[in-house]
Design an enzyme around this catalytic site. Structure first.
Site, PDB file in Angstrom:
ATOM      1  N   ASN A 177       0.349  -0.867  -0.044  1.00 41.28           N
ATOM      2  CA  ASN A 177      -0.281   0.429   0.201  1.00 41.28           C
ATOM      3  C   ASN A 177       1.353   1.175  -0.409  1.00 41.28           C
ATOM      4  O   ASN A 177       1.682   1.432   0.858  1.00 41.28           O
ATOM      5  CB  ASN A 177      -1.216   0.028   1.293  1.00 41.28           C
ATOM      6  CG  ASN A 177      -1.288   1.121   1.878  1.00 41.28           C
ATOM      7  OD1 ASN A 177      -1.927   2.286   0.445  1.00 41.28           O
ATOM      8  ND2 ASN A 177      -2.908   1.128   2.502  1.00 41.28           N
ATOM      9  N   LYS A 182      -0.125   4.306   0.015  1.00 42.11           N
ATOM     10  CA  LYS A 182      -0.595   5.453   0.075  1.00 42.11           C
ATOM     11  C   LYS A 182       0.161   6.367  -0.638  1.00 42.11           C
ATOM     12  O   LYS A 182      -0.297   6.380  -1.625  1.00 42.11           O
ATOM     13  CB  LYS A 182      -0.363   5.580   1.450  1.00 42.11           C
ATOM     14  CG  LYS A 182      -0.653   4.356   2.554  1.00 42.11           C
ATOM     15  CD  LYS A 182       0.096   4.890   3.784  1.00 42.11           C
ATOM     16  CE  LYS A 182      -0.098   3.257   4.513  1.00 42.11           C
ATOM     17  NZ  LYS A 182      -0.042   3.417   6.091  1.00 42.11           N
ATOM     18  N   HIS A 229      -9.384   1.345   4.961  1.00 38.05           N
ATOM     19  CA  HIS A 229      -8.619   1.763   5.921  1.00 38.05           C
ATOM     20  C   HIS A 229      -8.390   2.573   6.691  1.00 38.05           C
ATOM     21  O   HIS A 229      -9.370   3.339   6.937  1.00 38.05           O
ATOM     22  CB  HIS A 229      -7.423   2.116   4.892  1.00 38.05           C
ATOM     23  CG  HIS A 229      -6.046   2.024   5.359  1.00 38.05           C
ATOM     24  ND1 HIS A 229      -5.411   3.356   6.174  1.00 38.05           N
ATOM     25  CD2 HIS A 229      -5.014   1.321   4.925  1.00 38.05           C
ATOM     26  CE1 HIS A 229      -3.776   2.916   6.168  1.00 38.05           C
ATOM     27  NE2 HIS A 229      -3.758   1.336   5.457  1.00 38.05           N
ATOM     28  N   GLU A 245      -7.119   4.784   7.857  1.00 42.00           N
ATOM     29  CA  GLU A 245      -6.337   5.731   7.413  1.00 42.00           C
ATOM     30  C   GLU A 245      -7.912   6.663   6.187  1.00 42.00           C
ATOM     31  O   GLU A 245      -8.240   7.780   6.949  1.00 42.00           O
ATOM     32  CB  GLU A 245      -5.152   6.584   6.257  1.00 42.00           C
ATOM     33  CG  GLU A 245      -4.128   6.159   7.199  1.00 42.00           C
ATOM     34  CD  GLU A 245      -3.320   6.079   6.196  1.00 42.00           C
ATOM     35  OE1 GLU A 245      -3.115   5.896   5.481  1.00 42.00           O
ATOM     36  OE2 GLU A 245      -2.083   5.395   6.971  1.00 42.00           O
ATOM     37  N   GLU A 288      -5.270  -4.752  10.397  1.00 44.81           N
ATOM     38  CA  GLU A 288      -3.945  -3.894  10.578  1.00 44.81           C
ATOM     39  C   GLU A 288      -4.962  -2.662  12.197  1.00 44.81           C
ATOM     40  O   GLU A 288      -5.662  -1.797  12.170  1.00 44.81           O
ATOM     41  CB  GLU A 288      -4.312  -2.408   9.334  1.00 44.81           C
ATOM     42  CG  GLU A 288      -4.420  -2.568   8.635  1.00 44.81           C
ATOM     43  CD  GLU A 288      -3.366  -2.396   7.731  1.00 44.81           C
ATOM     44  OE1 GLU A 288      -2.104  -2.253   6.715  1.00 44.81           O
ATOM     45  OE2 GLU A 288      -3.830  -1.319   7.244  1.00 44.81           O
ATOM     46  N   GLY A 294       2.782   2.736  10.522  1.00 44.97           N
ATOM     47  CA  GLY A 294       3.991   3.849  10.413  1.00 44.97           C
ATOM     48  C   GLY A 294       4.630   4.457  12.327  1.00 44.97           C
ATOM     49  O   GLY A 294       5.283   4.788  12.170  1.00 44.97           O
TER      50      GLY A 294
HETATM   51  P1  13P Z   1       3.155   0.893   8.046  1.00 42.37           P
HETATM   52  O1  13P Z   1       4.150  -0.326   7.015  1.00 42.37           O
HETATM   53  O2  13P Z   1       3.530   1.712   6.792  1.00 42.37           O
HETATM   54  O3  13P Z   1       3.137   0.673   8.937  1.00 42.37           O
HETATM   55  O4  13P Z   1       1.808   1.327   7.070  1.00 42.37           O
HETATM   56  C1  13P Z   1       0.776  -0.399   8.040  1.00 42.37           C
HETATM   57  C2  13P Z   1      -0.188  -0.133   6.273  1.00 42.37           C
HETATM   58  O5  13P Z   1      -0.956   0.883   6.701  1.00 42.37           O
HETATM   59  C3  13P Z   1      -1.213  -0.532   5.172  1.00 42.37           C
HETATM   60  O6  13P Z   1      -1.983  -0.361   4.595  1.00 42.37           O
END
Ligand code: 13P
Length: 249
Positions: free
Chosen positions: A9, A11, A95, A97, A164, A170
């Site tokens: 991903n 992002k 997701h 976010e 997740e 992150g």
């Molecule tokens: P990270 O691997 O940067 O922690 O992000 C995970 C994520 O949100 C994947 O969708």
């Protein structure tokens, strides 16, 4: 046996040129990998380029989001039909976010899954608890609610569940393999309620600070069938090592 499912991903990262550069390195690095589903989810603006570059390879394309209508006056949105048309096999849906910054609810997530599946687009459904919820011992309540509403009226085919935990995204704080296994086993239990034996067919993948260093121990867990990788998927070298995880006991 479930096929391991390793997804990147990106992002809101990478221009068209950067997407091309990544794939020029990544494709040869994973060319010989078999028995693993490899998926990349670039931003919308890079989908067409990525689709052209991965043609004939063992890499599949996903979008990071999709709208819950076929077409119409929804300025700025992208429909499942458009994603299938451009070559997407999957879309990430729900997701954290998007739930956090764009106020997506479980009901919206459910509508998106419904229309994506009607259009023939596979779904990577993201669920997971916040730190606050974990500390208040509400993890299982949150996961139950997200699954119950998100999957209401949805058949089992073509869905991957991504666990997740928000506190691990992150942050560099990966869930310990035991924590991931506990949540994944719980998720599979819930899926059994809705789908009976078909629950065994779901890939349940883990996301949250997955790296080349911790992927092997996560993949060793019984109910961890893959990973959804953010930061560590931005470099071809590191994502290809993740795709080539080694099964440790
Ligand atoms: P990270 O691997 O940067 O922690 O992000 C995970 C994520 O949100 C994947 O969708």
């Amino acid at each position: 046996m479930r096929t391991p499912f390793l997804a990147a991903n990106w992002k809101m990262n990478k221009t068209v040129g950067e997407t091309r550069d990544f794939l020029a390195q990544f494709i040869p690095q994973v060319r010989d990998v078999s028995g693993v589903d490899i998926v990349i989810a670039p931003p919308f603006t890079s989908l067409a380029t990525a689709a052209a570059e991965i043609k004939g390879t063992n890499i599949m394309l996903a979008a990071q989001n999709v709208f819950h209508e076929e077409k119409g006056a929804f300025t700025g949105e992208i429909s499942p039909r458009m994603l299938v048309d451009i070559g997407c096999r999957y879309s990430i849906i729900g997701h954290s976010e998007r739930r956090q910054y764009f106020h997506e609810t479980d009901e919206m997530v459910n509508k998106k899954i419904m229309i994506a599946k009607q259009t023939g687009l596979g779904v990577i459904l993201c669920i997971g608890e916040s730190l606050e919820e974990r500390e208040a011992e509400k993890t299982f309540d949150v996961l139950s609610r997200q699954l119950e509403i998100g999957l209401n009226g949805i058949e089992y085919q073509n869905i991957v569940i991504a666990y997740e935990p928000i506190w691990a995204i992150g942050t560099g704080k990966t869930a310990a393999p035991e924590q991931a296994q506990e949540a994944h086993a719980f998720i599979r239990e819930r899926l059994r309620i809705y789908y009976g034996n078909n629950a065994e067919k779901f890939a349940i993948i883990y996301g949250g600070s997955v790296t080349p260093e911790n992927v092997d121990s996560l993949m060793a867990c019984r109910d961890v069938d893959g990973a959804l990788v953010g930061g560590a998927s931005l470099k071809a070298e590191s994502f290809s090592r993740i795709v080539k995880f080694r099964k440790v006991q």
